[in-house]
Design a protein around this motif. Sequence first.
Motif, PDB file in Angstrom:
ATOM      1  N   LYS A 104       0.826  -1.200   0.000  1.00 46.12           N
ATOM      2  CA  LYS A 104       0.000   0.000   0.000  1.00 46.12           C
ATOM      3  C   LYS A 104       0.869   1.263   0.000  1.00 46.12           C
ATOM      4  O   LYS A 104       0.354   2.363  -0.124  1.00 46.12           O
ATOM      5  N   ARG A 105       2.163   1.073   0.134  1.00 43.40           N
ATOM      6  CA  ARG A 105       3.079   2.204   0.148  1.00 43.40           C
ATOM      7  C   ARG A 105       3.218   2.772  -1.262  1.00 43.40           C
ATOM      8  O   ARG A 105       3.305   2.045  -2.234  1.00 43.40           O
ATOM      9  N   VAL A 106       3.248   4.087  -1.381  1.00 42.73           N
ATOM     10  CA  VAL A 106       3.444   4.741  -2.670  1.00 42.73           C
ATOM     11  C   VAL A 106       4.938   4.907  -2.918  1.00 42.73           C
ATOM     12  O   VAL A 106       5.630   5.581  -2.148  1.00 42.73           O
ATOM     13  N   ASN A 107       5.426   4.270  -3.954  1.00 40.01           N
ATOM     14  CA  ASN A 107       6.819   4.440  -4.330  1.00 40.01           C
ATOM     15  C   ASN A 107       6.965   5.741  -5.116  1.00 40.01           C
ATOM     16  O   ASN A 107       6.306   5.933  -6.138  1.00 40.01           O
ATOM     17  N   LEU A 108       7.814   6.635  -4.643  1.00 39.96           N
ATOM     18  CA  LEU A 108       7.999   7.917  -5.303  1.00 39.96           C
ATOM     19  C   LEU A 108       8.724   7.722  -6.633  1.00 39.96           C
ATOM     20  O   LEU A 108       9.647   6.902  -6.734  1.00 39.96           O
ATOM     21  N   PRO A 109       8.337   8.460  -7.658  1.00 35.76           N
ATOM     22  CA  PRO A 109       8.945   8.269  -8.983  1.00 35.76           C
ATOM     23  C   PRO A 109      10.365   8.814  -9.054  1.00 35.76           C
ATOM     24  O   PRO A 109      10.638   9.932  -8.597  1.00 35.76           O
ATOM     25  N   ASN A 110      11.273   8.006  -9.638  1.00 38.10           N
ATOM     26  CA  ASN A 110      12.644   8.464  -9.825  1.00 38.10           C
ATOM     27  C   ASN A 110      12.719   9.621 -10.815  1.00 38.10           C
ATOM     28  O   ASN A 110      13.693  10.376 -10.822  1.00 38.10           O
ATOM     29  N   THR A 111      11.700   9.741 -11.644  1.00 34.87           N
ATOM     30  CA  THR A 111      11.719  10.763 -12.693  1.00 34.87           C
ATOM     31  C   THR A 111      11.545  12.174 -12.162  1.00 34.87           C
ATOM     32  O   THR A 111      11.903  13.139 -12.835  1.00 34.87           O
ATOM     33  N   VAL A 112      10.955  12.325 -10.981  1.00 38.32           N
ATOM     34  CA  VAL A 112      10.640  13.652 -10.444  1.00 38.32           C
ATOM     35  C   VAL A 112      11.832  14.200  -9.667  1.00 38.32           C
ATOM     36  O   VAL A 112      12.511  13.467  -8.946  1.00 38.32           O
ATOM     37  N   GLY A 113      12.088  15.484  -9.814  1.00 34.67           N
ATOM     38  CA  GLY A 113      13.183  16.106  -9.097  1.00 34.67           C
ATOM     39  C   GLY A 113      13.007  17.608  -9.018  1.00 34.67           C
ATOM     40  O   GLY A 113      11.917  18.135  -9.242  1.00 34.67           O
ATOM     41  N   ARG A 114      14.089  18.282  -8.698  1.00 34.90           N
ATOM     42  CA  ARG A 114      14.062  19.743  -8.592  1.00 34.90           C
ATOM     43  C   ARG A 114      14.847  20.365  -9.739  1.00 34.90           C
ATOM     44  O   ARG A 114      15.840  19.786 -10.209  1.00 34.90           O
ATOM     45  N   GLY A 310       7.321  26.057  -4.568  1.00 40.03           N
ATOM     46  CA  GLY A 310       8.383  25.064  -4.703  1.00 40.03           C
ATOM     47  C   GLY A 310       7.903  23.832  -5.426  1.00 40.03           C
ATOM     48  O   GLY A 310       8.669  23.145  -6.096  1.00 40.03           O
ATOM     49  N   ALA A 311       6.591  23.530  -5.298  1.00 39.40           N
ATOM     50  CA  ALA A 311       6.023  22.372  -5.994  1.00 39.40           C
ATOM     51  C   ALA A 311       5.702  22.680  -7.454  1.00 39.40           C
ATOM     52  O   ALA A 311       5.405  21.765  -8.225  1.00 39.40           O
ATOM     53  N   SER A 312       5.764  23.954  -7.847  1.00 39.32           N
ATOM     54  CA  SER A 312       5.480  24.333  -9.227  1.00 39.32           C
ATOM     55  C   SER A 312       6.274  23.479 -10.198  1.00 39.32           C
ATOM     56  O   SER A 312       7.475  23.260 -10.019  1.00 39.32           O
ATOM     57  N   GLY A 313       5.609  23.033 -11.256  1.00 38.23           N
ATOM     58  CA  GLY A 313       6.274  22.251 -12.278  1.00 38.23           C
ATOM     59  C   GLY A 313       6.221  20.757 -12.053  1.00 38.23           C
ATOM     60  O   GLY A 313       6.486  19.973 -12.971  1.00 38.23           O
ATOM     61  N   GLY A 314       5.908  20.337 -10.809  1.00 37.80           N
ATOM     62  CA  GLY A 314       5.778  18.910 -10.547  1.00 37.80           C
ATOM     63  C   GLY A 314       4.614  18.328 -11.329  1.00 37.80           C
ATOM     64  O   GLY A 314       3.686  19.043 -11.715  1.00 37.80           O
ATOM     65  N   PRO A 315       4.608  17.025 -11.574  1.00 38.55           N
ATOM     66  CA  PRO A 315       3.630  16.430 -12.483  1.00 38.55           C
ATOM     67  C   PRO A 315       2.310  16.025 -11.845  1.00 38.55           C
ATOM     68  O   PRO A 315       2.256  15.653 -10.667  1.00 38.55           O
ATOM     69  N   PHE A 316       1.231  16.109 -12.617  1.00 37.72           N
ATOM     70  CA  PHE A 316      -0.006  15.368 -12.394  1.00 37.72           C
ATOM     71  C   PHE A 316       0.173  14.062 -13.165  1.00 37.72           C
ATOM     72  O   PHE A 316       0.251  14.083 -14.398  1.00 37.72           O
ATOM     73  N   LEU A 317       0.225  12.925 -12.471  1.00 42.79           N
ATOM     74  CA  LEU A 317       0.416  11.644 -13.146  1.00 42.79           C
ATOM     75  C   LEU A 317      -0.869  10.824 -13.077  1.00 42.79           C
ATOM     76  O   LEU A 317      -1.349  10.481 -11.997  1.00 42.79           O
ATOM     77  N   TYR A 318      -1.404  10.534 -14.243  1.00 45.13           N
ATOM     78  CA  TYR A 318      -2.627   9.735 -14.399  1.00 45.13           C
ATOM     79  C   TYR A 318      -2.228   8.289 -14.640  1.00 45.13           C
ATOM     80  O   TYR A 318      -1.260   7.999 -15.349  1.00 45.13           O
ATOM     81  N   GLY A 319      -2.977   7.354 -14.016  1.00 47.69           N
ATOM     82  CA  GLY A 319      -2.665   5.935 -14.200  1.00 47.69           C
ATOM     83  C   GLY A 319      -1.331   5.546 -13.592  1.00 47.69           C
ATOM     84  O   GLY A 319      -0.669   4.627 -14.087  1.00 47.69           O
ATOM     85  N   TYR A 320      -0.933   6.230 -12.519  1.00 47.71           N
ATOM     86  CA  TYR A 320       0.371   5.961 -11.919  1.00 47.71           C
ATOM     87  C   TYR A 320       0.393   4.591 -11.242  1.00 47.71           C
ATOM     88  O   TYR A 320      -0.489   4.261 -10.454  1.00 47.71           O
ATOM     89  N   ARG A 321       1.424   3.820 -11.550  1.00 52.51           N
ATOM     90  CA  ARG A 321       1.616   2.494 -10.951  1.00 52.51           C
ATOM     91  C   ARG A 321       2.831   2.535 -10.042  1.00 52.51           C
ATOM     92  O   ARG A 321       3.945   2.823 -10.488  1.00 52.51           O
ATOM     93  N   SER A 322       2.593   2.241  -8.771  1.00 51.60           N
ATOM     94  CA  SER A 322       3.653   2.336  -7.788  1.00 51.60           C
ATOM     95  C   SER A 322       4.772   1.325  -8.058  1.00 51.60           C
ATOM     96  O   SER A 322       5.943   1.602  -7.790  1.00 51.60           O
ATOM     97  N   ALA A 323       4.416   0.154  -8.598  1.00 47.84           N
ATOM     98  CA  ALA A 323       5.429  -0.878  -8.840  1.00 47.84           C
ATOM     99  C   ALA A 323       6.447  -0.430  -9.883  1.00 47.84           C
ATOM    100  O   ALA A 323       7.652  -0.621  -9.722  1.00 47.84           O
TER     101      ALA A 323
END
Length: 373
Positions: A104-114, A310-323
Amino acid sequence: MFSRARRVAIPLAGLVAAGLVASTTGGAAANATAPPGVVSRDARTPADQAIQFWTPYRTRMATTYDGVPGVTSKGVRGGAGAPDGPPGSVAPTGARKAKAEKSKRVNLPNTVGRVFFTLPETDPRDPKNWRFCSATSVQGKYRNVVATSAHCVYDTARNAFYDNWVFIPSYRDGDNAWEGKAPYGVYAAKTFNAHEDFVVWEDYDYDYAFVNVHNGVKVAWQRSGDRRWRTVRNAGRLGDNVGGQGFTWNRSTKLTVFSFGYPAGEHPDGDRPFSGRTMKYCYGTTRAMPEARRYDAQRHIGVACSFTAGASGGPFLYGYRSASRTGYLAGVNSVAWDTDGNDRYDHVSSPYFDGDTYKVYKAAAGRWTGNSR
């Protein structure tokens, strides 16, 4: 950097060896290949210079945005975004094959950054000109595309793209060294791609941008006794290292999404719940937002979320799969909203992604940065 709306809205805001990254000079050459309505400009800062500029100390000292302008939208009905053609999607890619996991844990995406940058036409040595936003790697032909908000690449006050622009995926703040901060490398901007209506008219219905980046540079520290030194190597292409989120447009205004970013600013009441040092997320179903007249934003979709600047530019991800840590980019954090007037942000919104958005994305997705191998 953020845009906020109350039932108020505000904008959500020697090192390199030869051959590791290509140096670039500013100019309009990239625009020759851009389709009508798309503004493409090469970064003015050479890539090696931008990477050398952002020391660990400077990334920690970077702030979100100068001011947090507000605009009231109470009682104003918004015009929901509407498809201007059939829906479309580009599939995501992963940096490595993901293992299925039951959690049930959400794995944070490696693609997102600053992303870090300095204000144009200012002294880059002055800390008051150091800024950051959030962003994500997105799929492209040459695996070199970063998606973010347009106000995170273009300064509407100075009518210029930002300088010293770099992207650090999976950024994690720590001590005053690079260990852990840039696990996949640092990627300097080559070409900025934005919609003409944002660059010319500051229209936040087009507050999105896609940036082509050079190969990354990875900095490592080594120690032998009392000696400590830094080594630098070519990290390769962004998408090969972290993968790239998919891209989708002309979807419903009601989508179940995750919003990711690095919030750090304060709420209007002065409370500061976020530090910007680690990635955060929100989850929910989007809805059409009221009109934010000050930003000419009439076609935004928003999700319940307390993100700040600071969160500006971060993504809205649809159909996100934690795995697999992948989904489809359906928006970017653009405007923060206080919908109940209690001086606390409770929604974040994105421009509705339609055929115009796809046109800007496509211009970036097919552009080679010259050093993809």
